[in-house]
Design a protein around this motif. Structure first.
Motif, short mmCIF file in Angstrom:
data_model
loop_
_atom_site.label_atom_id
_atom_site.label_comp_id
_atom_site.label_asym_id
_atom_site.label_seq_id
_atom_site.Cartn_x
_atom_site.Cartn_y
_atom_site.Cartn_z
N ILE A 50 44.84 31.25 -93.96
CA ILE A 50 44.78 29.71 -93.90
C ILE A 50 43.33 29.20 -93.57
O ILE A 50 42.80 28.05 -94.27
CB ILE A 50 45.69 29.34 -92.64
N SER A 51 42.58 29.87 -92.84
CA SER A 51 41.34 29.40 -92.40
C SER A 51 40.36 29.58 -93.88
O SER A 51 39.75 28.50 -94.24
CB SER A 51 40.38 30.16 -91.74
N GLY A 52 40.43 30.43 -94.55
CA GLY A 52 40.10 30.55 -96.30
C GLY A 52 40.31 29.81 -96.76
O GLY A 52 39.73 29.18 -97.66
N MET A 53 41.43 29.17 -96.93
CA MET A 53 42.09 28.29 -97.74
C MET A 53 41.31 26.95 -97.43
O MET A 53 41.00 26.07 -98.31
CB MET A 53 43.54 28.06 -97.65
N LYS A 54 41.04 26.75 -96.18
CA LYS A 54 40.65 25.49 -95.88
C LYS A 54 39.01 25.34 -96.16
O LYS A 54 38.58 24.40 -96.76
CB LYS A 54 40.71 25.30 -94.17
N THR A 55 38.45 26.53 -96.16
CA THR A 55 37.12 26.56 -96.47
C THR A 55 36.78 26.41 -97.92
O THR A 55 35.98 25.64 -98.45
CB THR A 55 36.28 27.95 -95.95
N SER A 56 37.61 26.84 -98.75
CA SER A 56 37.62 27.11 -100.23
C SER A 56 38.01 25.84 -100.77
O SER A 56 37.78 25.31 -101.96
CB SER A 56 38.34 28.20 -100.79
N LEU A 57 38.75 24.94 -100.13
CA LEU A 57 39.24 23.61 -100.60
C LEU A 57 38.16 22.84 -101.03
O LEU A 57 37.97 22.28 -102.00
CB LEU A 57 40.13 22.91 -99.55
N THR A 58 36.89 22.73 -100.12
CA THR A 58 35.86 21.87 -100.59
C THR A 58 35.25 22.49 -101.91
O THR A 58 34.81 21.71 -102.77
CB THR A 58 34.65 22.27 -99.40
N LEU A 59 35.07 23.76 -102.03
CA LEU A 59 34.22 24.27 -103.27
C LEU A 59 35.19 24.03 -104.63
O LEU A 59 34.79 23.71 -105.43
CB LEU A 59 34.19 25.73 -103.08
N ALA A 60 36.90 24.18 -104.32
CA ALA A 60 37.48 23.86 -105.41
C ALA A 60 37.59 22.42 -105.82
O ALA A 60 37.54 22.10 -107.06
CB ALA A 60 39.11 24.29 -105.02
#
Length: 111
Positions: A29-39
Protein backbone atom coordinates in the motif's frame (compact mmCIF):
# COMPACT_ATOMS: atom_id res chain seq x y z
CA UNK A 1 5.56 -17.52 12.34
CA UNK A 2 6.32 -19.53 9.23
CA UNK A 3 7.96 -22.30 11.27
CA UNK A 4 5.02 -22.32 13.67
CA UNK A 5 2.55 -22.58 10.78
CA UNK A 6 4.56 -25.39 9.19
CA UNK A 7 4.68 -27.28 12.48
CA UNK A 8 0.89 -26.98 12.72
CA UNK A 9 0.52 -28.50 9.23
CA UNK A 10 -0.06 -25.45 7.03
CA UNK A 11 0.69 -25.89 3.33
CA UNK A 12 2.62 -23.39 1.18
CA UNK A 13 -0.53 -21.60 -0.03
CA UNK A 14 -1.81 -21.10 3.52
CA UNK A 15 1.59 -19.80 4.63
CA UNK A 16 1.67 -17.35 1.73
CA UNK A 17 -1.92 -16.17 2.21
CA UNK A 18 -2.00 -15.90 5.99
CA UNK A 19 1.56 -14.91 6.88
CA UNK A 20 3.68 -13.68 3.97
CA UNK A 21 1.05 -11.63 2.14
CA UNK A 22 -0.35 -10.09 5.32
CA UNK A 23 3.15 -9.09 6.38
CA UNK A 24 3.92 -7.53 2.98
CA UNK A 25 0.59 -5.78 2.41
CA UNK A 26 1.40 -2.57 4.37
CA UNK A 27 4.51 -2.10 2.24
CA UNK A 28 2.49 -2.75 -0.92
CA UNK A 29 0.00 0.00 0.00
CA UNK A 30 2.84 2.42 0.82
CA UNK A 31 4.45 1.64 -2.54
CA UNK A 32 1.17 2.26 -4.32
CA UNK A 33 0.86 5.67 -2.66
CA UNK A 34 4.44 6.55 -3.60
CA UNK A 35 4.17 5.39 -7.21
CA UNK A 36 0.88 7.24 -7.70
CA UNK A 37 2.76 10.51 -8.19
CA UNK A 38 5.04 9.02 -10.83
CA UNK A 39 2.12 7.40 -12.62
CA UNK A 40 0.18 10.66 -12.85
CA UNK A 41 3.27 12.55 -14.01
CA UNK A 42 3.95 9.99 -16.72
CA UNK A 43 0.32 9.94 -17.80
CA UNK A 44 0.06 13.71 -18.18
CA UNK A 45 3.40 14.00 -20.01
CA UNK A 46 2.42 11.19 -22.39
CA UNK A 47 -0.88 12.91 -23.12
CA UNK A 48 0.94 16.21 -23.70
CA UNK A 49 3.41 14.68 -26.13
CA UNK A 50 1.46 12.30 -28.32
CA UNK A 51 -2.26 12.26 -27.75
CA UNK A 52 -5.31 13.92 -29.24
CA UNK A 53 -7.42 13.42 -26.12
CA UNK A 54 -6.94 13.65 -22.37
CA UNK A 55 -6.21 16.27 -19.78
CA UNK A 56 -2.57 16.66 -20.81
CA UNK A 57 -3.68 17.39 -24.37
CA UNK A 58 -6.21 19.92 -23.08
CA UNK A 59 -3.44 21.73 -21.21
CA UNK A 60 -1.21 21.95 -24.30
CA UNK A 61 -4.07 22.87 -26.64
CA UNK A 62 -5.31 25.53 -24.21
CA UNK A 63 -1.80 26.96 -23.93
CA UNK A 64 -1.51 27.17 -27.71
CA UNK A 65 -4.88 28.93 -28.09
CA UNK A 66 -4.57 31.14 -24.96
CA UNK A 67 -7.54 29.53 -23.18
CA UNK A 68 -6.25 29.96 -19.67
CA UNK A 69 -9.50 28.90 -18.00
CA UNK A 70 -9.49 25.54 -19.83
CA UNK A 71 -5.84 25.02 -18.92
CA UNK A 72 -6.47 25.62 -15.22
CA UNK A 73 -9.60 23.45 -15.31
CA UNK A 74 -7.54 20.54 -16.67
CA UNK A 75 -4.84 21.07 -14.03
CA UNK A 76 -7.49 21.19 -11.30
CA UNK A 77 -9.05 17.94 -12.55
CA UNK A 78 -5.66 16.21 -12.55
CA UNK A 79 -5.06 17.34 -8.97
CA UNK A 80 -8.57 16.28 -7.92
CA UNK A 81 -8.16 12.80 -9.44
CA UNK A 82 -4.81 12.37 -7.71
CA UNK A 83 -6.19 13.47 -4.34
CA UNK A 84 -9.22 11.17 -4.57
CA UNK A 85 -7.08 8.13 -5.32
CA UNK A 86 -4.50 9.08 -2.67
CA UNK A 87 -7.14 9.56 0.03
CA UNK A 88 -8.84 6.29 -0.93
CA UNK A 89 -5.53 4.48 -0.48
CA UNK A 90 -4.94 6.28 2.83
CA UNK A 91 -8.45 5.38 4.02
CA UNK A 92 -7.89 1.75 3.04
CA UNK A 93 -4.58 1.77 4.87
CA UNK A 94 -6.15 3.20 8.05
CA UNK A 95 -9.00 0.68 8.02
CA UNK A 96 -6.87 -2.37 7.30
CA UNK A 97 -3.90 -1.48 9.50
CA UNK A 98 -5.30 0.09 12.65
CA UNK A 99 -2.22 -1.13 14.50
CA UNK A 100 0.16 0.85 12.31
CA UNK A 101 1.29 4.15 13.76
CA UNK A 102 2.25 7.01 11.44
CA UNK A 103 3.54 10.51 11.84
CA UNK A 104 4.37 11.91 15.27
CA UNK A 105 2.38 9.15 17.04
CA UNK A 106 4.94 6.63 15.77
CA UNK A 107 7.72 8.48 17.58
CA UNK A 108 6.11 9.92 20.72
CA UNK A 109 4.70 7.57 23.30
CA UNK A 110 1.37 8.58 24.87
CA UNK A 111 1.13 8.00 28.62
Amino acid sequence: MIRAAMSLGANQWQIFKRITFKAAFPSIISGMKTSLTLAFSGLVVAEMMGSDIGLGYIIVDSKNWFRVSDMFMAMFLIAAEYLVIYFLLSFLEKKLFKWKKTGISAVVENN
